[in-house]
Scaffold this motif. Structure first.
Motif, PDB file in Angstrom:
ATOM      1  N   LYS A 113      35.416 -52.493  53.116  1.00  0.00           N
ATOM      2  CA  LYS A 113      35.012 -51.130  54.735  1.00  0.00           C
ATOM      3  C   LYS A 113      35.224 -50.203  54.537  1.00  0.00           C
ATOM      4  CE  LYS A 113      35.937 -55.037  57.623  1.00  0.00           C
ATOM      5  NZ  LYS A 113      37.530 -55.258  58.536  1.00  0.00           N
ATOM      6  N   ARG A 114      36.749 -49.790  53.818  1.00  0.00           N
ATOM      7  CA  ARG A 114      36.928 -48.394  53.685  1.00  0.00           C
ATOM      8  C   ARG A 114      35.605 -48.255  52.519  1.00  0.00           C
ATOM      9  NH1 ARG A 114      37.805 -44.323  54.836  1.00  0.00           N
ATOM     10  NH2 ARG A 114      39.706 -43.225  55.421  1.00  0.00           N
ATOM     11  N   LEU A 115      35.221 -48.650  51.426  1.00  0.00           N
ATOM     12  CA  LEU A 115      34.553 -48.073  50.722  1.00  0.00           C
ATOM     13  C   LEU A 115      32.910 -47.664  51.938  1.00  0.00           C
ATOM     14  CD1 LEU A 115      35.299 -50.207  47.455  1.00  0.00           C
ATOM     15  CD2 LEU A 115      34.760 -47.457  47.778  1.00  0.00           C
ATOM     16  N   HIS A 116      32.307 -48.410  52.694  1.00  0.00           N
ATOM     17  CA  HIS A 116      31.319 -48.036  53.552  1.00  0.00           C
ATOM     18  C   HIS A 116      31.929 -46.577  54.544  1.00  0.00           C
ATOM     19  CE1 HIS A 116      27.869 -49.192  55.455  1.00  0.00           C
ATOM     20  NE2 HIS A 116      28.526 -49.410  56.352  1.00  0.00           N
ATOM     21  N   ARG A 117      32.536 -47.032  54.799  1.00  0.00           N
ATOM     22  CA  ARG A 117      33.119 -45.935  55.737  1.00  0.00           C
ATOM     23  C   ARG A 117      32.969 -44.313  54.867  1.00  0.00           C
ATOM     24  NH1 ARG A 117      38.020 -45.252  58.252  1.00  0.00           N
ATOM     25  NH2 ARG A 117      38.691 -47.440  57.520  1.00  0.00           N
ATOM     26  N   ILE A 118      33.993 -44.541  53.881  1.00  0.00           N
ATOM     27  CA  ILE A 118      33.685 -43.559  53.250  1.00  0.00           C
ATOM     28  C   ILE A 118      32.547 -43.161  52.865  1.00  0.00           C
ATOM     29  CG2 ILE A 118      34.756 -42.720  49.924  1.00  0.00           C
ATOM     30  CD1 ILE A 118      36.656 -44.241  51.027  1.00  0.00           C
ATOM     31  N   GLY A 119      31.408 -43.411  52.190  1.00  0.00           N
ATOM     32  CA  GLY A 119      29.784 -43.135  52.095  1.00  0.00           C
ATOM     33  C   GLY A 119      29.659 -43.730  50.980  1.00  0.00           C
ATOM     34  N   CYS A 120      30.171 -44.675  49.703  1.00  0.00           N
ATOM     35  CA  CYS A 120      30.099 -45.118  48.684  1.00  0.00           C
ATOM     36  C   CYS A 120      29.003 -46.112  48.383  1.00  0.00           C
ATOM     37  CB  CYS A 120      31.615 -46.111  47.972  1.00  0.00           C
ATOM     38  SG  CYS A 120      30.522 -46.724  46.605  1.00  0.00           S
ATOM     39  N   ASP A 121      27.972 -46.547  47.487  1.00  0.00           N
ATOM     40  CA  ASP A 121      26.770 -47.222  47.950  1.00  0.00           C
ATOM     41  C   ASP A 121      26.542 -48.585  47.534  1.00  0.00           C
ATOM     42  OD1 ASP A 121      25.478 -44.837  48.193  1.00  0.00           O
ATOM     43  OD2 ASP A 121      25.528 -44.223  46.606  1.00  0.00           O
ATOM     44  N   ILE A 139      40.695 -39.187  46.254  1.00  0.00           N
ATOM     45  CA  ILE A 139      40.421 -40.069  44.939  1.00  0.00           C
ATOM     46  C   ILE A 139      38.767 -39.937  44.984  1.00  0.00           C
ATOM     47  CG2 ILE A 139      40.161 -40.255  42.433  1.00  0.00           C
ATOM     48  CD1 ILE A 139      43.419 -40.169  42.552  1.00  0.00           C
ATOM     49  N   VAL A 140      38.601 -41.781  45.624  1.00  0.00           N
ATOM     50  CA  VAL A 140      37.590 -42.084  45.927  1.00  0.00           C
ATOM     51  C   VAL A 140      36.320 -41.660  46.815  1.00  0.00           C
ATOM     52  CG1 VAL A 140      36.714 -43.818  46.714  1.00  0.00           C
ATOM     53  CG2 VAL A 140      38.734 -44.916  45.483  1.00  0.00           C
ATOM     54  N   SER A 141      36.854 -41.363  47.765  1.00  0.00           N
ATOM     55  CA  SER A 141      35.991 -40.006  48.634  1.00  0.00           C
ATOM     56  C   SER A 141      35.670 -39.085  47.626  1.00  0.00           C
ATOM     57  CB  SER A 141      36.991 -39.672  49.631  1.00  0.00           C
ATOM     58  OG  SER A 141      37.464 -40.598  50.488  1.00  0.00           O
ATOM     59  N   THR A 142      36.768 -38.217  46.611  1.00  0.00           N
ATOM     60  CA  THR A 142      36.384 -36.697  46.311  1.00  0.00           C
ATOM     61  C   THR A 142      34.859 -37.047  44.992  1.00  0.00           C
ATOM     62  OG1 THR A 142      38.480 -36.158  46.380  1.00  0.00           O
ATOM     63  CG2 THR A 142      37.033 -35.513  44.698  1.00  0.00           C
ATOM     64  N   LEU A 143      35.143 -38.654  45.034  1.00  0.00           N
ATOM     65  CA  LEU A 143      34.135 -39.113  43.345  1.00  0.00           C
ATOM     66  C   LEU A 143      32.679 -39.581  44.175  1.00  0.00           C
ATOM     67  CD1 LEU A 143      36.500 -41.116  40.801  1.00  0.00           C
ATOM     68  CD2 LEU A 143      36.003 -39.263  40.596  1.00  0.00           C
ATOM     69  N   VAL A 193      21.800 -39.490  33.963  1.00  0.00           N
ATOM     70  CA  VAL A 193      22.616 -40.329  34.373  1.00  0.00           C
ATOM     71  C   VAL A 193      22.338 -40.429  35.790  1.00  0.00           C
ATOM     72  CG1 VAL A 193      24.821 -41.341  35.381  1.00  0.00           C
ATOM     73  CG2 VAL A 193      24.820 -39.905  32.660  1.00  0.00           C
ATOM     74  N   HIS A 194      22.561 -41.591  35.859  1.00  0.00           N
ATOM     75  CA  HIS A 194      21.406 -42.093  37.567  1.00  0.00           C
ATOM     76  C   HIS A 194      22.994 -42.478  38.417  1.00  0.00           C
ATOM     77  CE1 HIS A 194      18.118 -42.690  34.673  1.00  0.00           C
ATOM     78  NE2 HIS A 194      16.981 -41.901  35.482  1.00  0.00           N
ATOM     79  N   GLU A 195      23.951 -43.116  37.694  1.00  0.00           N
ATOM     80  CA  GLU A 195      25.074 -43.783  39.097  1.00  0.00           C
ATOM     81  C   GLU A 195      26.519 -43.552  37.804  1.00  0.00           C
ATOM     82  OE1 GLU A 195      23.827 -46.073  40.778  1.00  0.00           O
ATOM     83  OE2 GLU A 195      25.413 -46.874  41.655  1.00  0.00           O
ATOM     84  N   LEU A 196      27.307 -43.296  38.809  1.00  0.00           N
ATOM     85  CA  LEU A 196      28.831 -43.780  38.563  1.00  0.00           C
ATOM     86  C   LEU A 196      29.667 -44.730  38.776  1.00  0.00           C
ATOM     87  CD1 LEU A 196      30.081 -40.214  39.063  1.00  0.00           C
ATOM     88  CD2 LEU A 196      28.822 -40.393  37.312  1.00  0.00           C
ATOM     89  N   LYS A 197      29.808 -45.569  37.715  1.00  0.00           N
ATOM     90  CA  LYS A 197      30.647 -46.362  38.330  1.00  0.00           C
ATOM     91  C   LYS A 197      32.048 -46.084  38.601  1.00  0.00           C
ATOM     92  CE  LYS A 197      29.928 -51.249  37.220  1.00  0.00           C
ATOM     93  NZ  LYS A 197      29.408 -51.552  36.784  1.00  0.00           N
ATOM     94  N   ILE A 198      32.830 -46.122  39.708  1.00  0.00           N
ATOM     95  CA  ILE A 198      34.064 -46.342  39.708  1.00  0.00           C
ATOM     96  C   ILE A 198      34.413 -47.186  39.702  1.00  0.00           C
ATOM     97  CG2 ILE A 198      36.193 -44.130  41.508  1.00  0.00           C
ATOM     98  CD1 ILE A 198      33.859 -43.839  43.574  1.00  0.00           C
ATOM     99  N   ALA A 199      36.300 -46.540  38.735  1.00  0.00           N
ATOM    100  CA  ALA A 199      36.558 -47.446  37.626  1.00  0.00           C
ATOM    101  C   ALA A 199      37.691 -48.337  38.765  1.00  0.00           C
ATOM    102  CB  ALA A 199      38.053 -46.653  37.418  1.00  0.00           C
ATOM    103  N   GLY A 200      37.891 -49.467  38.879  1.00  0.00           N
ATOM    104  CA  GLY A 200      38.466 -50.544  39.760  1.00  0.00           C
ATOM    105  C   GLY A 200      40.126 -50.350  39.810  1.00  0.00           C
ATOM    106  N   SER A 201      40.895 -49.463  38.995  1.00  0.00           N
ATOM    107  CA  SER A 201      41.692 -49.258  39.555  1.00  0.00           C
ATOM    108  C   SER A 201      42.484 -47.954  40.723  1.00  0.00           C
ATOM    109  CB  SER A 201      42.761 -48.341  37.947  1.00  0.00           C
ATOM    110  OG  SER A 201      42.127 -47.599  37.283  1.00  0.00           O
ATOM    111  N   PHE A 202      40.711 -47.206  41.557  1.00  0.00           N
ATOM    112  CA  PHE A 202      41.889 -46.400  42.066  1.00  0.00           C
ATOM    113  C   PHE A 202      40.782 -47.322  43.439  1.00  0.00           C
ATOM    114  CE2 PHE A 202      39.677 -43.794  39.091  1.00  0.00           C
ATOM    115  CZ  PHE A 202      40.474 -42.636  39.068  1.00  0.00           C
ATOM    116  N   MET A 203      41.116 -48.495  43.161  1.00  0.00           N
ATOM    117  CA  MET A 203      40.992 -49.023  44.432  1.00  0.00           C
ATOM    118  C   MET A 203      42.471 -49.674  44.704  1.00  0.00           C
ATOM    119  SD  MET A 203      37.289 -48.809  45.374  1.00  0.00           S
ATOM    120  CE  MET A 203      37.129 -48.024  44.174  1.00  0.00           C
ATOM    121  N   GLU A 204      42.585 -50.163  44.326  1.00  0.00           N
ATOM    122  CA  GLU A 204      44.311 -50.393  45.017  1.00  0.00           C
ATOM    123  C   GLU A 204      45.124 -50.090  46.200  1.00  0.00           C
ATOM    124  OE1 GLU A 204      47.167 -50.214  41.726  1.00  0.00           O
ATOM    125  OE2 GLU A 204      45.954 -51.588  40.282  1.00  0.00           O
TER     126      GLU A 204
END
Ligand code: C2E
Ligand code: MG
Ligand code: MG
Ligand code: MG
Length: 281
Positions: free
Chosen positions: A251-259, A224-228, A198-209
């Motif tokens: 913005k938050r996702l970018h700070r967490i380090g999500c690509d 949860i998002v940071s851990t994933l 596998v090359h990529e994980l797509k984190i489910a939208g339900s966690f973005m709330e």
């Protein structure tokens, strides 16, 4: 008593439920002819690199332009197609449409053209012809394999059978990218994940709330998002957040380090022509 009685009768002869069943049956029965008549089409939704807002890929999302019911979202017919088995030819049709489109983008935009990300149903992942079909379609479109990504849910990958795994390995060896869709909502075996092609994980939208402005965010969702994201990176995988609807989430996702991000904040699913305009801009 009379009321309770009336209620239970309604439960037995619920006209709305009956209408839904009839609609399901009608859709299911007319789907093969609809495929023949080209009533399906594909919209594309950008996958955006958070670092610099580059559109790195686009997800292919099928729709049905029904002559009577209008435009139907996949939630209305994908499950039915899985039940009848039509998902195999329908999925192959989507794959071919997406690869043809990817080829056009490659011709127009060169190596910076986005890859296309195509959803694979469980039944397709278990289809013995899968690898051959993908290879044939890539050849036919003269599309380099790294311009194609296949999205599978955890349940499609973590099943008991070995065949889908072998197929995924063959596809990955070919150079096709593999992503796990809606990650975090299934029951992934994390020990197993390490060995998957596998090359990529797509984190489910339900966690973005819960990713809102700092003072009102939900610390559990953020954790949860940071851990994933950390998990993905520990496994040397890319990570995409689905369902990004607001600037504070991005913005938050970018700070967490999500690509990468996907969602209405960046762009809704759109026609190939609209993607063209976006790529030229
Ligand atoms: P998915 O693969 O998780 O695709 C993402 C879904 O989220 C899409 O719904 C997309 O329109 C929607 N979405 C995008 N951005 C946002 C956002 O910011 N907020 C919210 N709330 N939703 C957003 P869509 O197009 O209705 O597709 C639903 C599901 O149908 C897909 O979920 C996928 O599982 C399935 N599907 C779509 N096309 C295909 C296909 O060609 N083959 C198969 N097997 N399944 C498909
Ligand atoms: Mg998907
Ligand atoms: Mg998803
Ligand atoms: Mg899904």
């Amino acid at each position: 008593w009379a009321k309770a009685d009336g209620k239970s009768r309604w439960a037995l002869y619920d006209p709305e439920r009956n209408a839904r069943e009839v609609a399901r049956f009608t859709l299911s029965a007319t789907m093969p002819a609809a495929l023949e008549r080209d009533e399906f089409y594909v919209d594309y939704q950008p996958l955006v690199r958070l670092e610099d807002s580059t559109v790195v890929g686009v997800e292919a999302l099928v729709r049905w332009q029904h002559p009577e019911f209008g435009r139907l979202a996949p939630d209305r017919f994908i499950e039915l197609a899985e039940e009848t088995g039509l998902i195999v030819p329908l999925g192959r049709w989507v794959l071919r449409a997406a690869c043809r489109q990817a080829r056009r983008w490659l011709e127009e935009f060169g190596e910076s053209a986005p890859f296309v990300s195509v959803n694979l149903a469980v039944r397709q992942s278990r289809d013995p012809e899968l690898v051959r079909d993908v290879k044939r379609i890539l050849d036919e479109c003269a599309l380099p394999p790294h311009h194609l990504q296949l999205e599978l849910t955890e349940s499609a990958i973590m099943g008991t059978a070995d065949e889908p795994l072998e197929a995924l390995r063959a596809l990955s060896d070919m150079g096709v990218r593999i992503a796990i869709d809606d990650f975090g909502t299934g029951y992934s075996n994390l020990a197993y994940l390490k060995h998957l092609p596998v090359h990529e994980l797509k984190i489910a939208g339900s966690f973005m709330e819960g990713l809102r402005a700092a003072d009102e965010e939900d610390p559990v969702d953020v954790q949860i998002v940071s851990t994933l994201v950390q998990l993905a990176h520990a496994l040397r995988l890319g990570v995409t957040a689905e369902g990004v609807e607001t600037p504070s989430q991005a913005k938050r996702l970018h700070r967490i380090g999500c690509d990468t991000g996907q969602g209405w904040f960046f762009a809704k699913p759109m026609t190939p022509g609209e993607i063209d305009e976006l790529l030229r801009a």
